[in-house]
Write an enzyme that holds these catalytic residues in place. Structure first.
Site, mmCIF file in Angstrom:
data_model
loop_
_atom_site.group_PDB
_atom_site.id
_atom_site.type_symbol
_atom_site.label_atom_id
_atom_site.label_comp_id
_atom_site.label_asym_id
_atom_site.label_seq_id
_atom_site.Cartn_x
_atom_site.Cartn_y
_atom_site.Cartn_z
ATOM 1 N N GLY A 128 43.852 16.248 20.163
ATOM 2 C CA GLY A 128 44.145 16.405 18.740
ATOM 3 C C GLY A 128 43.146 17.328 18.076
ATOM 4 O O GLY A 128 42.470 18.117 18.759
ATOM 5 N N ALA A 148 44.217 27.025 16.323
ATOM 6 C CA ALA A 148 45.027 28.121 16.868
ATOM 7 C C ALA A 148 44.897 28.252 18.391
ATOM 8 O O ALA A 148 45.818 28.736 19.058
ATOM 9 C CB ALA A 148 44.635 29.427 16.190
ATOM 10 N N HIS A 163 44.752 25.735 20.571
ATOM 11 C CA HIS A 163 45.743 24.814 21.141
ATOM 12 C C HIS A 163 47.154 25.390 20.989
ATOM 13 O O HIS A 163 47.970 25.312 21.904
ATOM 14 C CB HIS A 163 45.711 23.468 20.409
ATOM 15 C CG HIS A 163 44.460 22.682 20.597
ATOM 16 N ND1 HIS A 163 43.578 22.438 19.574
ATOM 17 C CD2 HIS A 163 43.946 22.055 21.690
ATOM 18 C CE1 HIS A 163 42.579 21.705 20.015
ATOM 19 N NE2 HIS A 163 42.767 21.456 21.295
ATOM 20 N N GLN A 167 40.862 28.435 28.723
ATOM 21 C CA GLN A 167 39.738 29.022 29.473
ATOM 22 C C GLN A 167 38.384 28.728 28.815
ATOM 23 O O GLN A 167 37.340 28.848 29.436
ATOM 24 C CB GLN A 167 39.935 30.539 29.585
ATOM 25 C CG GLN A 167 38.894 31.208 30.478
ATOM 26 C CD GLN A 167 38.680 32.650 30.141
ATOM 27 O OE1 GLN A 167 39.594 33.459 30.292
ATOM 28 N NE2 GLN A 167 37.480 32.998 29.681
ATOM 29 N N LYS A 168 38.418 28.308 27.544
ATOM 30 C CA LYS A 168 37.135 28.010 26.887
ATOM 31 C C LYS A 168 36.384 26.932 27.663
ATOM 32 O O LYS A 168 35.179 27.024 27.856
ATOM 33 C CB LYS A 168 37.325 27.577 25.440
ATOM 34 C CG LYS A 168 35.974 27.447 24.739
ATOM 35 C CD LYS A 168 36.118 27.192 23.284
ATOM 36 C CE LYS A 168 36.286 25.733 22.989
ATOM 37 N NZ LYS A 168 35.079 24.922 23.293
ATOM 38 N N GLN A 182 36.025 22.874 33.274
ATOM 39 C CA GLN A 182 37.106 21.873 33.285
ATOM 40 C C GLN A 182 38.357 22.437 33.971
ATOM 41 O O GLN A 182 38.993 21.768 34.790
ATOM 42 C CB GLN A 182 37.441 21.452 31.848
ATOM 43 C CG GLN A 182 38.728 20.663 31.713
ATOM 44 C CD GLN A 182 38.959 20.140 30.312
ATOM 45 O OE1 GLN A 182 38.369 19.145 29.925
ATOM 46 N NE2 GLN A 182 39.825 20.793 29.537
ATOM 47 N N MET A 203 37.419 29.335 19.116
ATOM 48 C CA MET A 203 38.007 28.211 18.378
ATOM 49 C C MET A 203 37.704 26.913 19.104
ATOM 50 O O MET A 203 37.836 26.830 20.340
ATOM 51 C CB MET A 203 39.521 28.373 18.309
ATOM 52 C CG MET A 203 39.926 29.582 17.517
ATOM 53 S SD MET A 203 40.553 29.056 15.934
ATOM 54 C CE MET A 203 41.000 30.617 15.230
ATOM 55 N N SER A 204 37.320 25.912 18.354
ATOM 56 C CA SER A 204 37.034 24.602 18.922
ATOM 57 C C SER A 204 37.221 23.565 17.830
ATOM 58 O O SER A 204 36.919 23.834 16.657
ATOM 59 C CB SER A 204 35.581 24.561 19.424
ATOM 60 O OG SER A 204 35.175 23.225 19.606
HETATM 61 O O1 PAF Z 1 40.135 19.740 26.912
HETATM 62 C C1 PAF Z 1 40.424 18.660 26.363
HETATM 63 O O2 PAF Z 1 40.806 18.614 25.195
HETATM 64 C C2 PAF Z 1 40.310 17.369 27.150
HETATM 65 O O3 PAF Z 1 39.241 17.411 28.041
HETATM 66 C C3 PAF Z 1 41.606 16.975 27.888
HETATM 67 C C4 PAF Z 1 41.986 18.002 28.935
HETATM 68 C C5 PAF Z 1 42.738 16.834 26.874
HETATM 69 C C6 PAF Z 1 41.427 15.637 28.596
HETATM 70 O O4 PAF Z 1 41.113 14.619 27.709
#
Ligand code: PAF
EC number: 6.3.2.1
Length: 279
Positions: free
Chosen positions: A31, A35, A37, A148-149, A153, A184-185
């Site tokens: 959530g 932009a 996402h 990619q940010k 992960q 953006m974060s």
């Molecule tokens: O990148 C994120 O927002 C989270 O690490 C994810 C992939 C939704 C897992 O909770």
């Protein structure tokens, strides 16, 4: 847009699509949408027939002194934005749906989780692979998209999918930046106007480092100089130039370089990176 509040609703929706032979793309989020996402959502739409977005703030990937309790919750606005993007379904489970009573997971993040963010956030990537695996079990997408940010992960998820032979294609979404260059974060909401101004230095430094690398400057010295510049405004957690595929030291076989950093601006942790082909 269907809003699925529990696992059963979500699997029912997905089963209907599967019977119809639809290709499903999935964008997991916590959530606080921005932009960045939404660009993943557009990428999902371009690659599939149906798009599912999940909104779940996963407790198991936060450390004790991190911002789990204060993580921005903008659900109403998020749903509005996703509807506007014509997302097909949003999954908003609660903790009990993802981690039912008695749930245990033996899943551990693989070797690519070592170093970088893990040094300061031990167990973080174990929490990430566990929740992503759970979401994959429930949604069973054909494609899943990660930004990619969060480069480490992204590699950790790719490694998990390969190790478990999951039939899911993992796509990477380009970093979306504010006009200033700041990536953006969701956590940018924590920054004051003044801090936002300071934060743009991060991308400037990464861009300069890339240029210096391509110009053949000694990387260790360039990184050291960049740290000196950054430390005027930030507390540096790490700034490293590594092989972008292995996250190990650059060798003669390295074809792609990743310059990655995590810094604190006040109490806000920012991460960013730049990935490029070896000149
Ligand atoms: O990148 C994120 O927002 C989270 O690490 C994810 C992939 C939704 C897992 O909770």
């Amino acid at each position: 847009m269907q809003v699925c509040l529990d696992n059963q609703q979500m699997t029912d929706v997905v089963s209907t699509w599967k019977i119809q032979g639809q290709v499903i793309a999935f964008v997991p989020t916590m959530g606080g949408l921005h932009a960045g996402h939404l660009s993943l959502v557009h990428q999902a739409k371009a690659n599939a027939d149906k798009v599912v977005v999940s909104i779940f703030v996963n407790p198991t990937q936060f450390g004790e002194n991190e911002d789990f309790d204060n993580y921005p919750n903008t659900l109403e606005q998020d749903l509005y934005e996703l509807e506007a993007c014509q997302v097909d379904a949003v999954f908003t489970p609660n903790k009990e749906h993802i981690y039912p009573d008695g749930f245990t997971s033996h899943l551990k993040a693989g070797s690519l989780s070592q170093g970088l963010c893990s040094n300061a956030r031990p167990g973080h990537f174990d929490g990430v692979v566990q929740v992503v695996h759970r979401l994959f079990e429930i949604i069973a997408p054909d494609i899943a998209i990660f930004g990619q940010k969060d480069y480490q992960q992204l590699l950790v998820i790719k490694q998990m999918v390969a190790a478990l032979s999951l039939p899911i294609q993992i796509l990477s979404g380009a970093i979306v930046r504010e006009q200033s260059g700041l990536a953006m974060s969701t956590r940018n909401q924590y920054l004051s106007i003044e801090q936002k101004q300071q934060a743009l230095k991060l991308y400037q430094v990464l861009t300069e480092l890339k240029q210096e690398t391509l110009n053949g400057r000694n990387l260790a010295t360039a990184i050291q100089d960049a740290k000196t510049i950054l430390s005027q405004d930030f507390k540096i957690e790490y700034l490293s130039a590594l092989d972008a595929n292995t996250l190990k030291s650059i060798t003669d076989n390295t074809s792609k370089i990743a310059i990655l950093c995590a810094v604190f601006l006040g109490s806000t942790r920012l991460i960013d990176n730049i990935i490029f082909n070896q000149g």
